[in-house]
Motif scaffolding. Structure first.
Motif, mmCIF file in Angstrom:
data_model
loop_
_atom_site.group_PDB
_atom_site.id
_atom_site.type_symbol
_atom_site.label_atom_id
_atom_site.label_comp_id
_atom_site.label_asym_id
_atom_site.label_seq_id
_atom_site.Cartn_x
_atom_site.Cartn_y
_atom_site.Cartn_z
ATOM 1 N N SER A 115 24.323 53.482 35.911
ATOM 2 C CA SER A 115 24.688 54.662 35.118
ATOM 3 C C SER A 115 25.958 55.259 35.715
ATOM 4 C CB SER A 115 23.569 55.696 35.156
ATOM 5 O OG SER A 115 22.313 55.082 34.934
ATOM 6 N N PRO A 121 29.310 59.169 29.599
ATOM 7 C CA PRO A 121 28.777 58.548 28.382
ATOM 8 C C PRO A 121 27.946 57.287 28.654
ATOM 9 C CG PRO A 121 31.184 58.276 28.526
ATOM 10 C CD PRO A 121 30.781 59.227 29.603
ATOM 11 N N GLN A 122 28.204 56.612 29.787
ATOM 12 C CA GLN A 122 27.424 55.397 30.112
ATOM 13 C C GLN A 122 25.941 55.704 30.217
ATOM 14 O OE1 GLN A 122 30.195 56.504 31.570
ATOM 15 N NE2 GLN A 122 31.043 55.036 33.024
ATOM 16 N N ASN A 123 25.626 56.974 30.528
ATOM 17 C CA ASN A 123 24.229 57.330 30.750
ATOM 18 C C ASN A 123 23.422 57.376 29.465
ATOM 19 O OD1 ASN A 123 25.260 57.595 33.254
ATOM 20 N ND2 ASN A 123 25.009 59.805 33.428
ATOM 21 N N GLU A 124 24.109 57.226 28.316
ATOM 22 C CA GLU A 124 23.413 57.169 27.027
ATOM 23 C C GLU A 124 23.030 55.741 26.676
ATOM 24 O OE1 GLU A 124 22.712 60.078 25.721
ATOM 25 O OE2 GLU A 124 23.878 60.990 27.341
ATOM 26 N N ARG A 125 23.561 54.754 27.405
ATOM 27 C CA ARG A 125 23.238 53.360 27.081
ATOM 28 C C ARG A 125 21.738 53.128 27.262
ATOM 29 N NH1 ARG A 125 27.563 48.923 28.598
ATOM 30 N NH2 ARG A 125 25.640 47.719 28.573
ATOM 31 N N PRO A 126 21.098 52.506 26.288
ATOM 32 C CA PRO A 126 19.636 52.324 26.408
ATOM 33 C C PRO A 126 19.247 51.413 27.569
ATOM 34 C CG PRO A 126 20.500 51.181 24.475
ATOM 35 C CD PRO A 126 21.625 52.005 25.018
ATOM 36 N N TRP A 130 19.223 55.131 34.284
ATOM 37 C CA TRP A 130 18.902 56.540 34.051
ATOM 38 C C TRP A 130 17.974 56.708 32.857
ATOM 39 C CZ3 TRP A 130 18.444 60.763 36.488
ATOM 40 C CH2 TRP A 130 18.576 62.024 35.895
ATOM 41 N N GLN A 131 18.078 55.797 31.867
ATOM 42 C CA GLN A 131 17.251 55.886 30.655
ATOM 43 C C GLN A 131 15.914 55.154 30.805
ATOM 44 O OE1 GLN A 131 17.842 57.645 28.025
ATOM 45 N NE2 GLN A 131 19.969 58.237 28.356
#
Ligand SMILES: [Zn+2]
Length: 329
Positions: A115, A121-126, A130-131
């Motif tokens: 992440s 914005p990378q932290n929104e990648r499924p 972090w996700q």
């Protein structure tokens, strides 16, 4: 693709010599390749040399890291996006320097993607760490804990040392994994329940960090700037430190070599180093910890110098001390 030494097993029924099972078993959980060498390189080298089983679980391949050597800039996520596989190789070289043969990625290499810093914005990648659902990721760690059956676990504090989402998540996964591994009702197919005796969080005593920066300022060094005490993860008041571990000169040299192996991420210069921000900071050969679970193996108020103190592994060490020292030669 990781080496997996045999699980603890009884002597075989055929009478063949059993695979020796190290009596002391240490598990470390980290977010990215390089965190283990910076935080725990001397500790890992010491225990590996003493014959303990040292198991490293790294949660991501560090795909989003910044690349220091200009000649390798093409690895970056906005270009070839091959930094992850490259860092797998750096980690393998670092583990060789530390003498550690059991290193794995949580769920396998590439299962969880690096992440970015908080809000990136990378932290929104499924697929980013972090996700990851906590109990799913912790379940991957439960399988390792029940196989290795460590007496000691090392990870970060709840802020991950400095607030990086992957470090915070690594802390959560480590703590939840330890809890679930001890619960016989949780996924029994992953192995028999195992309760880890002692859990430590990495930390750095403020006086040691301040003294390190004074040394750095007084020394000639090649870095364009100097970091500040606040840039160092996990700085705590000295009184909160419960264990200080050193492995002497051999472990310090191994730690330095391991940090050098992460050359896309770390520039080492003598007893100092810089990350991709080019700001010099001290490299510590003694590593510090806070015991947050389990009984201390030192007298009240004294710092431990052995993470296994007070565990059944410590008793075994005394019994086999000569053999282990010989193995370290
Ligand atoms: Zn990291």
């Amino acid at each position: 693709m990781t080496d997996r030494p045999a699980s603890p097993t009884p002597p075989s029924a055929t009478g063949a010599a059993p695979h020796p099972v190290p009596s002391r078993r240490l598990l470390l959980v980290h977010a990215h390749p390089d965190d283990e060498s910076i935080n725990n390189g001397a500790t890992m080298a010491r225990y590996a040399a003493e014959g303990a089983r040292v198991t490293l679980v790294t949660c991501t391949r560090g795909e989003e890291g910044e690349v220091i050597p200009p000649g390798l800039a093409h690895l970056a996520p906005d270009r070839d996006d091959t930094l992850g596989p490259y860092r797998v190789g750096e980690l393998a070289a670092a583990m060789e320097a530390l003498g550690v043969t059991d290193h794995r990625f949580l769920g396998g290499p590439g299962r969880y993607r690096d992440s970015g810093m908080m809000g990136a914005p990378q932290n929104e990648r499924p697929d980013c760490f972090w996700q990851a659902p906590l109990d799913e990721a912790a379940g991957e760690l439960v399988a390792v804990i029940r196989e290795v059956r460590p007496q000691v676990l090392v990870t970060y504090d709840p802020n991950g040392g400095y607030g990086h989402p992957d470090h915070i998540q690594a802390h959560r996964v480590a703590m939840r994994g330890a809890e679930l591994a001890a619960d016989a009702g949780f996924r029994p197919e992953l192995g028999g329940a195992h309760a880890i005796g002692k859990i430590y969080w990495n930390c750095n005593p403020r006086s040691v960090v301040e003294e390190g920066f004074e040394r750095l300022r007084a020394a000639g060094h090649p870095f364009p700037g100097i970091a500040s005490v606040d840039d160092v993860p996990g700085v705590v008041p000295d009184a909160e430190v419960t264990a200080s571990v050193t492995g002497g000169r051999a472990a310090a040299a191994a730690k330095t070599a391991a940090m050098r192996a992460h050359h896309t991420q770390i520039a080492v210069d003598g007893p100092f180093f810089a990350l991709s921000n080019d700001l010099g900071q001290p490299l510590f050969a003694t590593e510090h910890y806070r015991l947050v679970h389990g009984a201390a193996g030192a007298a009240d108020g004294a710092r431990e110098d052995d993470l296994f103190a007070g565990t059944d592994g410590a008793a075994d060490t005394r019994q086999h001390g000569t053999r282990i020292e010989e193995a370290a030669e």
